[in-house]
Design an enzyme around this catalytic site. Structure first.
Site, short mmCIF file in Angstrom:
data_model
loop_
_atom_site.label_atom_id
_atom_site.label_comp_id
_atom_site.label_asym_id
_atom_site.label_seq_id
_atom_site.Cartn_x
_atom_site.Cartn_y
_atom_site.Cartn_z
CG HIS A 447 -1.96 -1.09 1.19
ND1 HIS A 447 -2.65 -1.50 2.31
CD2 HIS A 447 -2.42 -1.86 0.17
CE1 HIS A 447 -3.50 -2.47 1.99
NE2 HIS A 447 -3.38 -2.70 0.69
CD1 TRP A 448 3.82 -0.41 -2.72
CD2 TRP A 448 5.53 0.40 -1.53
NE1 TRP A 448 4.67 -1.45 -2.45
CE2 TRP A 448 5.73 -0.99 -1.71
CE3 TRP A 448 6.48 1.12 -0.81
CZ2 TRP A 448 6.84 -1.66 -1.22
CZ3 TRP A 448 7.58 0.45 -0.31
CH2 TRP A 448 7.75 -0.92 -0.52
#
Length: 514
Positions: A447-448
């Site tokens: 979940h950058w």
């Protein structure tokens, strides 16, 4: 069956109308969670909008063709059927071209971006996602309410994807909910519907919530892109990679492109003089790469580009714009806990590609109901805890439950993601990614965010890459609108955050151009 990597007739322009032969008011790079909503909202203005996607069509709605044999004679592909999601993340099928081959951590390179290949979970951002993640004041919760409302109005959500209103193979969810809400516990969890209560993520649990629609994967491709495509001033260009932004000083003039697959463009796409804007929505990694090739980023990174095969096309060093692209890169650390010994529903989801149960196929194709309308293996529930650390900082842990069978035993697997509130950051893309790769799959939720940190202003914040207007520092008409401008991990899966950010950015950019 591999995809036919050609543009569908619906999207193919004639040679005279090629995007190479005209100028554009807005060039948006990247057709994902932010790029598609942004393109739709900007095209409402009547100005010309070009949305460039490096990948091929995923959903059958947009000309996608990659499907198992039992989906032949339908307009559905592997990307449209929820139960086929897991095949993208396994070695059970040929997945070439779906994940970007030039990015070290999983990133989508098909139309729809992450919304085409992820589990489809959709949670509205909480007020604290804006107020406690180092976002500038103009992006705090009081300014994000209307953007959130607009996103919700376009993206309905459900916790029961099957069109018959039933849940399938979810006794793992029922067991977990029963255990955690047991009133005999000293601190029992409260069962809610997360999107009905976005203000709280403390000691609550919810069924997993999705943007699935009518038993199919929905999201921006099924909503925002549909309305955008009806406008004559909008064009979607697939199979085309943007290498760099072409600029003179602080002014972007267009983009340099090359074909990723047949049907892609090669050459220069130009902005409308004086008034045009380039907006990068290619994701935390690909947007950073484009900025580096456009001579924007840390000096040491720009030297790497200068000494690479891209060197001859690099701007002279006196025109470099030094900003800390990549320095704030962030993700939610994730660890897993598995508990065995449960009597769980079983389903041979691995057979779905070649030998799916005939009755389930018919139920899905005729009514969009049954197990194929849901994520397989079963996902949910999701629950959250707020934890106050010794440093007086409140952190949010999100737990996601997966259920299945391993070696004949029922397994409940709990993924704990340390979401909002953690303090560690990457000191550079290369070091951070190498560390993440070494520890996968246990220490990343993929979940950058944060690679192009947003500040209130570039003048006052030397670590900002873009200002509160989403403009790249040092540039007049180059913007970033994607996960990179979200300065910290949100309380839940971030898809809703990225779409809401695009709604907010669209309003800001349109106001600039009034």
């Amino acid at each position: 069956m591999k995809p036919q990597l050609l543009l569908p007739a619906l999207l193919t322009a004639s040679a005279s109308a090629s995007p190479l032969n005209q100028t554009w008011d807005y060039i948006i790079v990247g057709g994902g969670a932010s790029g598609i909503p942004l393109a739709d909202r900007l095209s409402e203005s009547g100005k010309s909008v070009l949305l460039i996607e490096r990948g091929f069509a995923s959903s059958g709605r947009w000309g996608g063709t990659w499907k198992p044999s039992w989906l032949q004679d339908t307009n559905l592909t592997r990307f449209d059927v929820p139960a086929l999601y897991q095949f993208i993340w396994t070695n059970l099928t040929d997945n070439s071209g779906i994940i970007c081959p030039d990015v070290s951590t999983p990133a989508s390179c098909v139309l729809g971006g992450g919304t085409a290949i992820n589990a489809g979970q959709f949670y509205l951002p909480t007020p604290m996602d804006w107020d406690l993640t180092d976002m500038p004041p103009a992006w705090h919760s009081q300014h994000m309410r209307s953007a959130t409302a607009r996103a919700l109005s376009r993206l309905p959500w459900t916790d029961t994807p099957s069109m018959d209103g039933e849940s399938y193979l979810t006794n793992g969810s029922r067991i977990t909910i029963s255990l955690l809400t047991n009133s005999s516990l000293p601190h029992a969890y409260k069962l809610i519907r997360a999107n009905d209560h976005p203000e709280t993520r403390d000691h609550v649990l919810s069924l997993a919530e999705y943007f699935f629609q009518s038993g199919e994967r929905g999201g921006p491709m099924a909503t925002y892109l549909v309305s955008a495509s009806k406008r004559r001033n909008f064009h979607l260009q697939l199979n085309t990679t943007v290498a760099r932004v072409l600029r003179t000083g602080d002014h972007a003039n267009g983009v340099q492109v090359g074909p990723t697959y047949p049907g892609g463009l090669n050459g220069t796409i130009k902005l409308t003089p004086k008034m045009g804007r380039v907006i990068l929505s290619a994701g935390v990694f690909n947007t950073a790469k484009i900025l580096f090739r456009s001579a924007i980023g840390p000096r040491e990174q720009l030297h790497i580009v200068q000494n690479s095969t891209d060197g001859p096309l690099m701007l002279d060093e006196k025109h470099w714009i030094e900003r800390p692209v990549g320095r704030n890169l962030d993700d939610a650390p994730s660890v897993y806990l598995a508990v065995s010994g449960f009597a769980l529903d079983t389903y041979d989801w691995e057979s779905l590609w070649d030998k799916p149960p005939a009755a389930d196929v018919q139920r899905y194709l005729h009514n969009r109901s049954g197990p194929l309308a849901e994520i397989q293996p079963s996902l949910g529930p999701v629950f959250w805890d707020e934890i106050r650390g010794e440093d007086s900082r409140t952190r949010v842990v999100q737990w996601t439950t997966n259920s299945g069978v391993l070696n004949g035993q029922g397994i409940l697997a709990f993924a704990a993601n340390l979401n909002r509130g953690h303090t560690s950051r990457g000191t550079g893309l290369e070091d951070y990614l190498r560390a993440a790769i070494a520890t996968q799959p246990l220490l990343t939720s993929n979940h950058w965010v944060g690679s192009t940190r947003m500040g209130a202003s570039c003048e006052e914040e030397g670590d900002a890459v873009v200002d509160a207007g989403t403009r790249v520092c040092g540039m007049a008409n180059l913007h970033v609108v994607d996960a990179g401008i979200v300065n910290g991990v949100s309380t839940a899966n971030p898809q809703g955050v990225f779409i809401t950010a695009a709604e907010r950015a669209a309003a800001i950019i349109l106001e600039m151009d009034e």
